[in-house]
Enzyme design. Structure first.
Site, PDB file in Angstrom:
ATOM      1  CD  GLU A  43       2.221 -50.379  19.359  1.00 38.57           C
ATOM      2  OE1 GLU A  43       2.898 -51.412  19.408  1.00 38.57           O
ATOM      3  OE2 GLU A  43       2.459 -49.442  18.553  1.00 38.57           O
ATOM      4  NE  ARG A  59      -1.821 -37.847  18.000  1.00 35.37           N
ATOM      5  CZ  ARG A  59      -0.911 -37.027  17.510  1.00 35.37           C
ATOM      6  NH1 ARG A  59      -0.966 -35.747  17.804  1.00 35.37           N
ATOM      7  NH2 ARG A  59       0.036 -37.477  16.715  1.00 35.37           N
ATOM      8  NE  ARG A  76       1.391 -32.711  17.686  1.00 39.03           N
ATOM      9  CZ  ARG A  76       0.222 -32.310  17.228  1.00 39.03           C
ATOM     10  NH1 ARG A  76      -0.418 -31.291  17.777  1.00 39.03           N
ATOM     11  NH2 ARG A  76      -0.344 -32.943  16.210  1.00 39.03           N
ATOM     12  CB  CYS A 129      15.006 -15.314  17.604  1.00 38.15           C
ATOM     13  SG  CYS A 129      15.507 -13.967  16.528  1.00 38.15           S
TER      14      CYS A 129
END
Length: 477
Positions: free
Chosen positions: A315, A318, A358, A389
């Protein structure tokens, strides 16, 4: 400021580049290059033209790159499996990033599609992905999601708990269907990755222990409407090398061999998690080498156990879409911060943790380059930060960029195709950016960007009072 002013502040892995405008091989998409004017070009389209048409922030997907990586993954695993007398099924892990067009790219490259929510399932179906080429993951699939999956004929459901097995057995019976399932197991192998990315250790939410999986399979085999295909184990994400996969496969195959005593076990799914290069310091294992070594390790273990090599499934997500993506930002402000050991330039851009969470979540490292032109300044140690912020709103923690980067310049951050758009948010009421594909000199919109009107329309008081200003004062004394 020159690089010589800040060596103490730079991490050891970050080398001072000879040219702070260069594009590191293996980090940028295959079509990325600088034009004669020094501008970044992706898929035949200049960065400034992309800004003019779509604005910034902007996620750009290099379609040629994504298609090429998908095809390479399919060939690598199917050839490796065939060399050992079995077959491989390769699923694109849609959680990395999924849109209708991207799903179509994957299917056209020969891949299946893995989903883990109703939304991802509907995207895959809308793309024309045959339902029997879809795998459905998740530790807490809703009953309505299981019903939908059985109703449309999803090829494989990866079951994650005893409760889910009972629910799915009842649903399959109701539809008079036979639903194929895999059982997700925790092999106990700890992937060498961030704690939140390791998914096979015992103290976490996914899957069954090895003993628990054996009991789960016994229960599945009692249902006429469930067909047990095999075991699934995913050890984590952003993993380099094959040692973790080898050890995990060895442990899972021992259970696989025992389960053969009660019936067929035609498939073993070893998940994905194959690492990619986010910076020039990363050295991921080439996919062909990775596929060959993993399949060979499984074949060796099967031989040692005296069992036939099952069909294998993988699978990747990425490793296919991550390197295909580049985020474009416009520089708003810069400031030099003097610190013990040197000086660091803070470069603020018009995006941040809302479009790339990330770095804040995992401490992920990225690289960056000036995109609208080639810089003329010396390499300067820089930190690219967002507009939110939060002091942790860091886009690129450590990078050497030309010292003349200034307001209005475009910055490009590569390897943002995976888990950036997928994890995006509206923090600080910030609209999520558009996503475009570039190919052969043309750019087209895949996912439109949100507007402030989109966000404000969800606030009931705002929309009510905007429609009827007099209603705003009702109820006040």
């Amino acid at each position: 400021m020159s690089a010589d002013n800040s060596p103490v502040l730079a991490p050891e892995w970050l080398a001072v580049p000879d040219d702070p405008n260069d594009l590191a091989a293996g980090v940028w998409p295959i079509t990325a290059h600088r034009t004669g004017d020094g501008e970044l070009n992706l898929g035949g389209v200049d960065a400034s033209d992309l800004r003019a048409e779509f604005g910034t922030p902007l996620l750009v997907l290099d379609e040629e790159d994504a298609r090429a990586r998908a095809g390479e993954a399919h060939r690598a695993f199917t050839r490796a499996a065939a060399s050992h007398g079995t077959e491989a099924r390769v699923y694109y892990a849609g959680k990395a990033f999924l849109s209708v067009e991207v799903a179509r790219w994957m299917i056209e490259a020969g891949l299946n599609v893995d989903v883990c929510s109703r939304g991802e399932l509907e995207i895959a179906l809308a793309a024309g992905v045959p339902a029997d080429r879809i795998g459905f993951h998740g530790n807490n699939k809703l009953v309505s999601e299981l019903v939908r999956a059985v109703e449309v004929g999803v090829g494989t459901i990866i079951v994650d708990s005893d409760v889910e097995i009972e629910r799915l057995g009842e649903i399959a019976s109701r539809f008079d269907a036979v639903q194929s399932v895999l059982v997700r197991v925790r092999s106990g192998v700890h992937a060498d990755t961030h704690e939140f990315l390791a998914t096979a250790h015992e103290d976490q939410k996914f899957g069954f222990s090895l003993p628990g999986a054996e009991r789960a399979v016994e229960r599945i085999r009692e249902f006429d409407g469930l067909r047990f295909l095999g075991l699934h184990c995913h050890i984590g994400s952003q993993i380099f090398g094959v040692d973790g996969f080898r050890e995990s496969a060895a442990r899972v195959l021992e259970l696989h061999a025992r389960l053969l005593e009660g019936g067929d076990v035609p498939v073993m799914n070893l998940g994905g998690g194959f690492g990619i290069a986010y910076t020039r310091a990363d050295e991921p294992t080439p996919i062909a080498e990775l596929a060959g070594d993993i399949v060979a390790a499984v074949a060796e273990e099967c031989f040692a156990l005296g069992v036939a090599l099952p069909a294998l499934a993988f699978e990747p997500g990425r490793s296919i879409i991550g390197p295909s993506g580049v985020s474009l930002y416009e520089v708003g402000t810069t400031k030099a911060v003097e610190l013990d050991g040197g000086e660091r330039t803070y470069i603020s851009v018009d995006g941040g943790m809302s479009d790339n969470a990330r770095p804040a979540l995992y401490g992920a490292q990225y690289s960056a380059r000036l995109a609208s032109r080639s810089g003329e300044g010396e390499p300067a140690l820089s930190r690219v930060v967002g507009l939110h912020c939060e002091s942790g709103d860091i886009v690129v923690d450590h990078e050497y960029l030309p010292s003349d980067v200034g307001p209005g310049d475009l910055l490009a951050v590569p390897v943002t195709g995976a888990y950036c758009a997928a994890l995006s948010s509206n923090y600080n009421h910030t609209p999520r950016p558009p996503i475009v594909a570039v190919r052969r000199g043309a750019a087209r919109l895949l996912v439109r960007g949100e507007t402030l009107d989109d966000l404000l329309a969800r606030d009931i008081a705002y929309t009510t009072e905007a429609a009827d200003p007099e209603a705003a004062g009702e109820g006040e004394e």
